[in-house]
Design a protein around this motif. Structure first.
Motif, mmCIF file in Angstrom:
data_model
loop_
_atom_site.group_PDB
_atom_site.id
_atom_site.type_symbol
_atom_site.label_atom_id
_atom_site.label_comp_id
_atom_site.label_asym_id
_atom_site.label_seq_id
_atom_site.Cartn_x
_atom_site.Cartn_y
_atom_site.Cartn_z
ATOM 1 N N SER A 93 19.220 30.629 64.686
ATOM 2 C CA SER A 93 18.668 29.499 63.944
ATOM 3 C C SER A 93 19.654 29.092 62.866
ATOM 4 N N VAL A 94 19.584 27.821 62.473
ATOM 5 C CA VAL A 94 20.495 27.270 61.475
ATOM 6 C C VAL A 94 19.682 26.508 60.446
ATOM 7 N N THR A 95 19.982 26.737 59.194
ATOM 8 C CA THR A 95 19.317 26.027 58.111
ATOM 9 C C THR A 95 20.353 25.289 57.282
ATOM 10 N N GLN A 96 20.218 23.991 57.224
ATOM 11 C CA GLN A 96 21.055 23.205 56.326
ATOM 12 C C GLN A 96 20.216 22.936 55.097
ATOM 13 N N LEU A 97 20.696 23.400 53.979
ATOM 14 C CA LEU A 97 19.877 23.516 52.787
ATOM 15 C C LEU A 97 19.587 22.189 52.102
ATOM 16 N N ASP A 98 20.355 21.170 52.408
ATOM 17 C CA ASP A 98 20.145 19.858 51.785
ATOM 18 C C ASP A 98 20.019 18.813 52.866
ATOM 19 N N SER A 99 18.933 18.053 52.848
ATOM 20 C CA SER A 99 18.779 17.000 53.849
ATOM 21 C C SER A 99 19.599 15.759 53.476
ATOM 22 N N GLN A 100 19.781 15.552 52.173
ATOM 23 C CA GLN A 100 20.565 14.410 51.714
ATOM 24 C C GLN A 100 21.439 14.844 50.542
ATOM 25 N N VAL A 101 22.676 14.350 50.549
ATOM 26 C CA VAL A 101 23.598 14.641 49.456
ATOM 27 C C VAL A 101 24.291 13.342 49.062
ATOM 28 N N PRO A 102 23.950 12.802 47.879
ATOM 29 C CA PRO A 102 24.673 11.624 47.381
ATOM 30 C C PRO A 102 25.784 12.048 46.424
ATOM 31 N N VAL A 103 26.969 11.495 46.603
ATOM 32 C CA VAL A 103 28.085 11.791 45.704
ATOM 33 C C VAL A 103 28.868 10.516 45.467
ATOM 34 N N PHE A 104 29.627 10.532 44.357
ATOM 35 C CA PHE A 104 30.487 9.398 44.078
ATOM 36 C C PHE A 104 31.824 9.561 44.791
ATOM 37 N N GLU A 105 32.424 8.428 45.095
ATOM 38 C CA GLU A 105 33.729 8.433 45.753
ATOM 39 C C GLU A 105 34.730 9.219 44.917
ATOM 40 N N GLU A 106 35.570 9.989 45.588
ATOM 41 C CA GLU A 106 36.628 10.824 45.015
ATOM 42 C C GLU A 106 36.083 12.104 44.374
ATOM 43 N N ALA A 107 34.794 12.311 44.397
ATOM 44 C CA ALA A 107 34.222 13.554 43.891
ATOM 45 C C ALA A 107 34.286 14.614 44.991
ATOM 46 N N PRO A 108 34.223 15.896 44.618
ATOM 47 C CA PRO A 108 34.158 16.954 45.631
ATOM 48 C C PRO A 108 32.742 17.074 46.180
ATOM 49 N N VAL A 109 32.628 17.653 47.372
ATOM 50 C CA VAL A 109 31.300 17.819 47.972
ATOM 51 C C VAL A 109 31.243 19.148 48.725
ATOM 52 N N GLU A 110 30.056 19.743 48.724
ATOM 53 C CA GLU A 110 29.804 20.935 49.521
ATOM 54 C C GLU A 110 28.492 20.739 50.267
ATOM 55 N N LEU A 111 28.522 20.907 51.563
ATOM 56 C CA LEU A 111 27.314 20.853 52.385
ATOM 57 C C LEU A 111 27.025 22.278 52.838
ATOM 58 N N ARG A 112 25.806 22.732 52.571
ATOM 59 C CA ARG A 112 25.496 24.136 52.779
ATOM 60 C C ARG A 112 24.822 24.404 54.118
ATOM 61 N N CYS A 113 25.220 25.519 54.711
ATOM 62 C CA CYS A 113 24.685 25.913 56.014
ATOM 63 C C CYS A 113 24.516 27.428 56.038
ATOM 64 N N ASN A 114 23.327 27.874 56.382
ATOM 65 C CA ASN A 114 23.062 29.290 56.608
ATOM 66 C C ASN A 114 22.567 29.476 58.032
ATOM 67 N N TYR A 115 22.889 30.602 58.615
ATOM 68 C CA TYR A 115 22.462 30.843 59.979
ATOM 69 C C TYR A 115 21.826 32.220 60.098
ATOM 70 N N SER A 116 21.097 32.389 61.184
ATOM 71 C CA SER A 116 20.474 33.676 61.482
ATOM 72 C C SER A 116 20.721 33.981 62.948
#
Lengths: 114, 117
Positions: A3-26
């Protein structure tokens, strides 16, 4: 089963900012890990994959991901995003041995604001 | 090298009808997998074919079936369509179903968007 869980359904960020999309698995068995991107009205495009070896994986479009076995995570990062990165991102796993069956997370919609 | 192609791209059907979707894998790829994508359930695995044999199957009713031809092209069929079958159907191909990890990566087509009225 995996199973896979993506912890954020939506992530808004400003252009040129850093981003992290989180994923946990089992999983009770060893797995391969993937990140795919889906642009509007298109299929899935492979961003990067972890099969073995170095836990830091570099992909296309400046994305990278780090595999953390102890935390069963595979977070996706980009140091500076662009408007063109606006898309839905899917984390997926598949068993190493046997069936070719990707198990996907629910997806994270990344929105880049100017 | 051409990517995975799917036809048709869009389809409208009514309840009770049946539909056949087609997928042509990347040249040389022998494994073809099908996925259903819906807003509620996300991406779900339907089945996988390798050398004309179904190697793995997801948890879908028997109304969903598929086949693979000797040239690795694949079709999936949905009979007695229901409103809930409205979805984007994605096909993916890879070099092999088993073995070398480096060739296990699946490459996806653009999908067929099915609307059931």
């Amino acid at each position: 089963a995996q199973s896979v869980t993506q912890l954020d359904s939506q992530v808004p960020v400003f252009e040129e900012a850093p981003v992290e999309l989180r994923c946990n698995y089992s999983s009770s068995v060893s797995v391969y890990l993937f990140w795919y991107v889906q642009y509007p009205n298109q299929g899935l495009q492979l961003l990067l994959k972890y099969l073995s070896g170095s836990t830091l994986v570099k992909g296309i479009n400046g994305f990278e991901a780090e595999f953390n076995k102890s935390q069963t995570s595979f977070h996706l990062r980009k140091p500076s995003v662009h408007i063109s990165d606006t898309a839905e991102y899917f984390c997926a796993v598949t068993r190493i041995q046997g069936a070719q069956k990707l198990v996907f997370g629910q997806g994270t919609r990344l929105t880049i604001n100017p | 090298k051409a990517g995975v192609t799917q036809t048709p791209r869009y389809l409208i059907k009514t309840r009770g009808q049946q539909v056949t979707l087609s997928c042509s894998p990347i040249s040389g790829h022998r494994s073809v997998s099908w996925y259903q994508q819906t807003p509620g359930q996300g991406l779900q695995f339907l089945f996988e074919y390798f050398s004309e044999t179904q190697r793995n199957k997801g948890n879908f009713p028997g109304r969903f079936s598929g086949r693979q031809f000797s040239n690795s092209r694949s079709e999936m069929n949905v009979s007695t369509l229901e409103l809930g079958d409205s979805a984007l159907y994605l096909c993916a191909s890879s070099l092999s179903s088993w073995g070398d990890a480096s060739i296990e990566t699946q490459y996806f087509g653009p999908g067929t968007r099915l609307l059931v009225l």
